[in-house]
Design an enzyme around this catalytic site. Structure first.
Site, mmCIF file in Angstrom:
data_model
loop_
_atom_site.group_PDB
_atom_site.id
_atom_site.type_symbol
_atom_site.label_atom_id
_atom_site.label_comp_id
_atom_site.label_asym_id
_atom_site.label_seq_id
_atom_site.Cartn_x
_atom_site.Cartn_y
_atom_site.Cartn_z
ATOM 1 N N CYS A 117 -2.959 -0.554 -2.944
ATOM 2 C CA CYS A 117 -3.395 0.195 -1.766
ATOM 3 C C CYS A 117 -2.283 0.269 -0.709
ATOM 4 O O CYS A 117 -1.314 0.970 -0.906
ATOM 5 C CB CYS A 117 -4.716 -0.364 -1.204
ATOM 6 S SG CYS A 117 -5.506 0.770 -0.019
ATOM 7 N N HIS A 203 -8.323 -0.570 -5.337
ATOM 8 C CA HIS A 203 -8.409 -2.024 -5.183
ATOM 9 C C HIS A 203 -9.046 -2.675 -6.403
ATOM 10 O O HIS A 203 -10.260 -2.880 -6.435
ATOM 11 C CB HIS A 203 -9.277 -2.370 -3.970
ATOM 12 C CG HIS A 203 -8.624 -2.137 -2.644
ATOM 13 N ND1 HIS A 203 -7.822 -3.077 -2.030
ATOM 14 C CD2 HIS A 203 -8.658 -1.073 -1.808
ATOM 15 C CE1 HIS A 203 -7.399 -2.607 -0.871
ATOM 16 N NE2 HIS A 203 -7.890 -1.388 -0.711
ATOM 17 N N GLU A 205 -9.019 -5.683 -7.063
ATOM 18 C CA GLU A 205 -9.505 -7.011 -6.640
ATOM 19 C C GLU A 205 -10.847 -6.947 -5.918
ATOM 20 O O GLU A 205 -11.501 -7.993 -5.725
ATOM 21 C CB GLU A 205 -8.453 -7.688 -5.745
ATOM 22 C CG GLU A 205 -8.401 -7.244 -4.290
ATOM 23 C CD GLU A 205 -7.707 -5.904 -4.032
ATOM 24 O OE1 GLU A 205 -7.421 -5.620 -2.860
ATOM 25 O OE2 GLU A 205 -7.454 -5.149 -4.994
#
Length: 255
Positions: A117, A203, A205
């Site tokens: 990002c 993202h 994560e």
């Protein structure tokens, strides 16, 4: 024939470009903890499963609040630049320092770089590309990306789903990079140079509870409008390929 010696774990420094929202901070600490959890799940999902510690030697560095926390590149094999609520195109001292550090790694040619990002945008900026606001506004929650032929090879799928949380973008592919993915909202969703760098706008994560909390806070703060918020919340729990993307990062680190 003796068995091949096990390669040592990759020394990966996570550069934390933000402090997580309260619920995430309470559970994981900083973004170092968030990525540690992602990589642990990715290692456990390999065939055969591997322990995180056998694959990665992780360290976390708060580069926003401690400008001297940068690790010496000589002690590393790779860095991961995290996402951030900050704008990658600003001239805050810590952002300029991050761009300079990234340039140093790119010029050095040995330490590999993963950008996520904000990190994906910083790597592009360090390579001389323009980053800025997207005219199409926010891209939020689980989104399906179309993959290029190279993207299909790297991720082993024809399309990829990822959590998104951005309204800034890289306007064009950095020189010498291989495009990986795009969406209707954002043309530059990922790029790659073998053995050098890999970057994604989304993202991997982020989990459903994390995105739900971030969306809620940004909606309450008036940053995200009602309709956009409602649309994002309708997709926040959709399946996504975060763990698969982390496995692709692991593979990249071992190329």
């Amino acid at each position: 024939m003796g068995s091949q010696p096990t390669p040592p774990p990759i020394r990966l420094a996570i550069l934390e470009a933000d402090t997580p929202v309260p619920g995430v901070r309470a559970k994981y600490g900083g973004y170092g903890g968030v990525f540690t959890d992602l990589f642990r799940r990715a290692c456990g999902s390999l065939s055969p499963p591997q322990s995180l510690e056998s694959q990665l030697d992780l360290s976390a560095h708060d580069i926003v609040n401690d400008l001297d926390s940068y690790p010496d590149p000589e002690t590393l094999d790779a860095v991961l630049i995290s996402g951030s609520k900050h704008n990658s195109f600003e001239s805050d001292e810590w952002i300029l320092r991050l761009v300079q550090y990234t340039k140093r790694l790119l010029e050095g040619g040995r330490v590999r770089i993963i950008g996520v990002c904000f990190g994906h945008q910083i790597v592009a900026r360090a390579m001389g590309n323009e980053v800025g606001r997207s005219v199409r506004g926010w891209e939020l929650s689980v989104v399906e990306m179309a993959l290029t032929e190279e993207g299909k090879k790297i991720f082993g799928k024809d399309t990829l789903r990822i959590q998104q949380m951005h309204r800034d973008e890289v306007h064009s592919y950095p020189p010498g990079t291989i495009p990986l993915a795009h969406t209707d909202v954002c043309a530059v969703q990922g790029y790659y140079i073998p053995k050098r760098l890999i970057a994604v706008q989304g993202h991997p994560e982020f989990t459903e509870p994390m995105v739900t909390e971030i969306l809620g806070m940004r909606h309450e703060g008036g940053i995200i409008a009602d309709g956009v918020y409602k649309d994002a919340m309708s997709r926040v729990g959709n399946e996504h390929d975060g763990v698969l993307i982390a496995q692709a990062f692991l593979k990249f680190l071992r190329e």
